[in-house]
Design an enzyme around this catalytic site. Structure first.
Site, short mmCIF file in Angstrom:
data_model
loop_
_atom_site.label_atom_id
_atom_site.label_comp_id
_atom_site.label_asym_id
_atom_site.label_seq_id
_atom_site.Cartn_x
_atom_site.Cartn_y
_atom_site.Cartn_z
N HIS A 195 -2.14 -2.65 -6.47
CA HIS A 195 -2.68 -2.28 -5.16
C HIS A 195 -4.20 -2.40 -5.17
O HIS A 195 -4.90 -1.54 -5.72
CB HIS A 195 -2.23 -0.86 -4.82
CG HIS A 195 -2.63 -0.42 -3.46
ND1 HIS A 195 -2.84 0.91 -3.14
CD2 HIS A 195 -2.87 -1.10 -2.32
CE1 HIS A 195 -3.19 1.00 -1.87
NE2 HIS A 195 -3.21 -0.20 -1.36
N GLU A 201 -4.99 0.03 -8.22
CA GLU A 201 -3.99 1.04 -8.54
C GLU A 201 -2.76 0.28 -9.05
O GLU A 201 -2.22 -0.56 -8.33
CB GLU A 201 -3.67 1.79 -7.23
CG GLU A 201 -3.06 3.13 -7.38
CD GLU A 201 -2.86 3.80 -6.01
OE1 GLU A 201 -2.72 3.11 -4.98
OE2 GLU A 201 -2.81 5.04 -5.98
N SER A 242 0.82 -1.21 0.00
CA SER A 242 0.00 0.00 0.00
C SER A 242 0.85 1.26 0.00
O SER A 242 0.33 2.35 -0.20
CB SER A 242 -0.94 0.00 1.20
OG SER A 242 -0.22 -0.18 2.38
N ASN A 291 -3.22 6.35 -1.09
CA ASN A 291 -2.91 6.63 0.32
C ASN A 291 -2.31 8.01 0.54
O ASN A 291 -2.34 8.53 1.66
CB ASN A 291 -2.00 5.54 0.88
CG ASN A 291 -2.84 4.33 1.25
OD1 ASN A 291 -3.94 4.47 1.77
ND2 ASN A 291 -2.35 3.14 0.95
N1 CAA Z 1 -15.76 -9.17 1.86
C1 CAA Z 1 -16.67 -9.42 0.91
N2 CAA Z 1 -17.82 -8.71 0.79
C2 CAA Z 1 -18.05 -7.74 1.68
C3 CAA Z 1 -17.14 -7.43 2.71
C4 CAA Z 1 -15.96 -8.20 2.78
N3 CAA Z 1 -15.02 -7.99 3.72
N4 CAA Z 1 -17.64 -6.40 3.44
C5 CAA Z 1 -18.82 -6.08 2.89
N5 CAA Z 1 -19.06 -6.89 1.84
C6 CAA Z 1 -20.24 -6.87 0.96
C7 CAA Z 1 -21.46 -7.28 1.75
O1 CAA Z 1 -21.58 -8.69 1.76
C8 CAA Z 1 -22.56 -6.59 0.98
O2 CAA Z 1 -22.88 -7.38 -0.15
P1 CAA Z 1 -24.41 -7.69 -0.51
O3 CAA Z 1 -24.95 -6.42 -1.06
O4 CAA Z 1 -24.27 -8.76 -1.51
O5 CAA Z 1 -25.06 -8.16 0.74
C9 CAA Z 1 -21.91 -5.31 0.46
O6 CAA Z 1 -20.48 -5.52 0.55
C10 CAA Z 1 -22.29 -4.12 1.30
O7 CAA Z 1 -21.97 -4.41 2.66
P2 CAA Z 1 -22.85 -3.95 3.88
O8 CAA Z 1 -24.27 -3.78 3.45
O9 CAA Z 1 -22.56 -4.87 5.02
O10 CAA Z 1 -22.23 -2.58 4.36
P3 CAA Z 1 -21.95 -1.24 3.55
O11 CAA Z 1 -23.02 -0.91 2.57
O12 CAA Z 1 -21.55 -0.25 4.57
O13 CAA Z 1 -20.64 -1.57 2.68
C11 CAA Z 1 -18.30 -1.40 2.58
C12 CAA Z 1 -19.47 -2.01 3.29
C13 CAA Z 1 -18.26 -1.87 1.11
C14 CAA Z 1 -17.04 -1.84 3.28
C15 CAA Z 1 -18.49 0.16 2.57
O14 CAA Z 1 -18.69 0.59 3.89
C16 CAA Z 1 -17.31 0.91 2.00
O15 CAA Z 1 -17.17 1.05 0.80
N6 CAA Z 1 -16.43 1.42 2.90
C17 CAA Z 1 -15.23 2.11 2.50
C18 CAA Z 1 -14.19 1.11 2.09
C19 CAA Z 1 -12.91 1.77 1.68
O16 CAA Z 1 -12.73 2.96 1.67
N7 CAA Z 1 -11.94 0.91 1.33
C20 CAA Z 1 -10.61 1.37 0.99
C21 CAA Z 1 -9.76 1.26 2.23
S1 CAA Z 1 -8.16 1.85 1.92
C22 CAA Z 1 -7.39 0.55 1.24
O17 CAA Z 1 -7.86 -0.54 1.12
C23 CAA Z 1 -6.03 0.83 0.75
C24 CAA Z 1 -4.96 0.86 1.71
O18 CAA Z 1 -3.84 0.71 1.25
C25 CAA Z 1 -5.08 1.15 3.14
#
Ligand code: CAA
Length: 283
Positions: free
Chosen positions: A140, A152, A119, A190
């Site tokens: 990424h 990415e 990352s 990031n």
């Molecule tokens: N694995 C697989 N599927 C998942 C999951 C996981 N860990 N978490 C959630 N889901 C799925 C759920 O099963 C659900 O699917 P269905 O519609 O089929 O039921 C769908 O995603 C939506 O989940 P929820 O309804 O439980 O919750 P939500 O609408 O809040 O979505 C989320 C959850 C997708 C995580 C959303 O909150 C989100 O987009 N959050 C931001 C995530 C983000 O910013 N990620 C980037 C992080 S930074 C990074 O990764 C880079 C780094 O280097 C640090």
């Protein structure tokens, strides 16, 4: 180049997600970790995710079993001799990654592309641990990998154009959107995301608002799916601190100084969701 077999190093949250989307796209996937129990845990998460898709009637039981049959367990880095591409998703530590890439360089066939899901660590430095820097690239993925559309793709200084093209094409077969970036600290994702999270932590630290209020402002005011403090807990506060330190060191600019409250939480072992406590408490 025709990619058929993908090896994923690391069966944790990111590695298992990457293995899942590759297996779903029809690749044969060798999922590797240090211990069998880690690989089993990763496979358990994949199986659970696929069962959820079956429940939602987006996939049949047969399709699920087909996808699972694309996955092969591994605890031996030597299995890289079968791979057309290796995607490394091990811990964010340069010494460990350099050792993995140096070993892979010895084991993998000449045509094999070596990608890292890092990352924020420099792809150019990881590539320098090998004798094939032109075949080393950053891939990424975002967390949770099965849901997030972005990959990415980071070009190291020596990454060959044709290697970039292979990875861009492969990313599309995973039903993801590739975005090309150059190798600078934090890449784009990031470099933009972490200072926002760090600033949210400063606003908490300085008593500007409660954690709930800060998250609510960003969720409802900016339409972010999660508030920045919830997101920090989700990513892991140790990871957030590590990335801020990489930005701070890489650019030498005080605007990337990690918030002391973030350091304090990490020292306390409050690393977010994975340890049951970060800015919030989890059951
Ligand atoms: N694995 C697989 N599927 C998942 C999951 C996981 N860990 N978490 C959630 N889901 C799925 C759920 O099963 C659900 O699917 P269905 O519609 O089929 O039921 C769908 O995603 C939506 O989940 P929820 O309804 O439980 O919750 P939500 O609408 O809040 O979505 C989320 C959850 C997708 C995580 C959303 O909150 C989100 O987009 N959050 C931001 C995530 C983000 O910013 N990620 C980037 C992080 S930074 C990074 O990764 C880079 C780094 O280097 C640090």
């Amino acid at each position: 180049m025709n990619i058929k077999t993908v090896m994923v190093i690391g069966a944790g949250q990111m590695g298992s997600g990457i293995a899942q989307v590759c297996a779903q796209a029809g690749y044969k996937v060798i999922l590797n970790d240090l211990k069998d129990e880690f690989v089993e845990k990763g496979l358990g998460v994949i199986s659970k995710n696929l069962s959820h898709q079956v429940q939602k009637e987006r996939m049949t039981e047969d399709e699920k079993n087909n996808i699972l049959s694309n996955l092969v367990k591994s605890t031996n880095l030597g299995d890289a001799k079968e791979a057309d591409i290796v995607i490394e998703a091990a811990v964010e530590n340069m010494n460990i990654k350099a050792k993995i890439f140096a070993d892979l360089d010895q084991i993998a066939p000449e045509h094999t592309i070596l990608a890292s899901n890092t990352s924020s660590l420099p792809i150019t430095e990881i590539a320098a641990a090998t004798k094939r820097p032109e075949k080393v690239i950053g891939m990424h993925f975002m967390n949770p990998v099965p849901v997030m559309k972005l990959v990415e793709i980071i070009r190291g200084l020596a990454t060959a154009d044709e290697v970039y093209q292979v990875i861009e094409d492969m990313t599309k077969t995973l039903n993801k959107v590739p975005v090309e970036v150059n190798d600078f600290p934090g890449f784009v994702s990031n470099r933009v995301l972490m200072p926002m999270i760090n600033e949210a932590i400063y606003t908490l630290y300085e008593g500007v608002a409660t954690k709930e209020a800060i998250d609510e402002v960003m969720k409802l005011g900016m339409n972010h799916p999660m508030g920045p403090l919830t997101l920090a807990d989700f990513i892991g506060l140790d990871t957030c601190l590590y990335i801020m330190e990489t930005l701070h060191e890489g650019f030498g600019d005080d605007k990337y100084r990690p918030c002391p409250l973030l350091r304090k939480y990490v020292k306390a072992g409050w690393l977010g969701k994975k340890t049951g406590r970060g800015f919030y408490i989890y059951d």
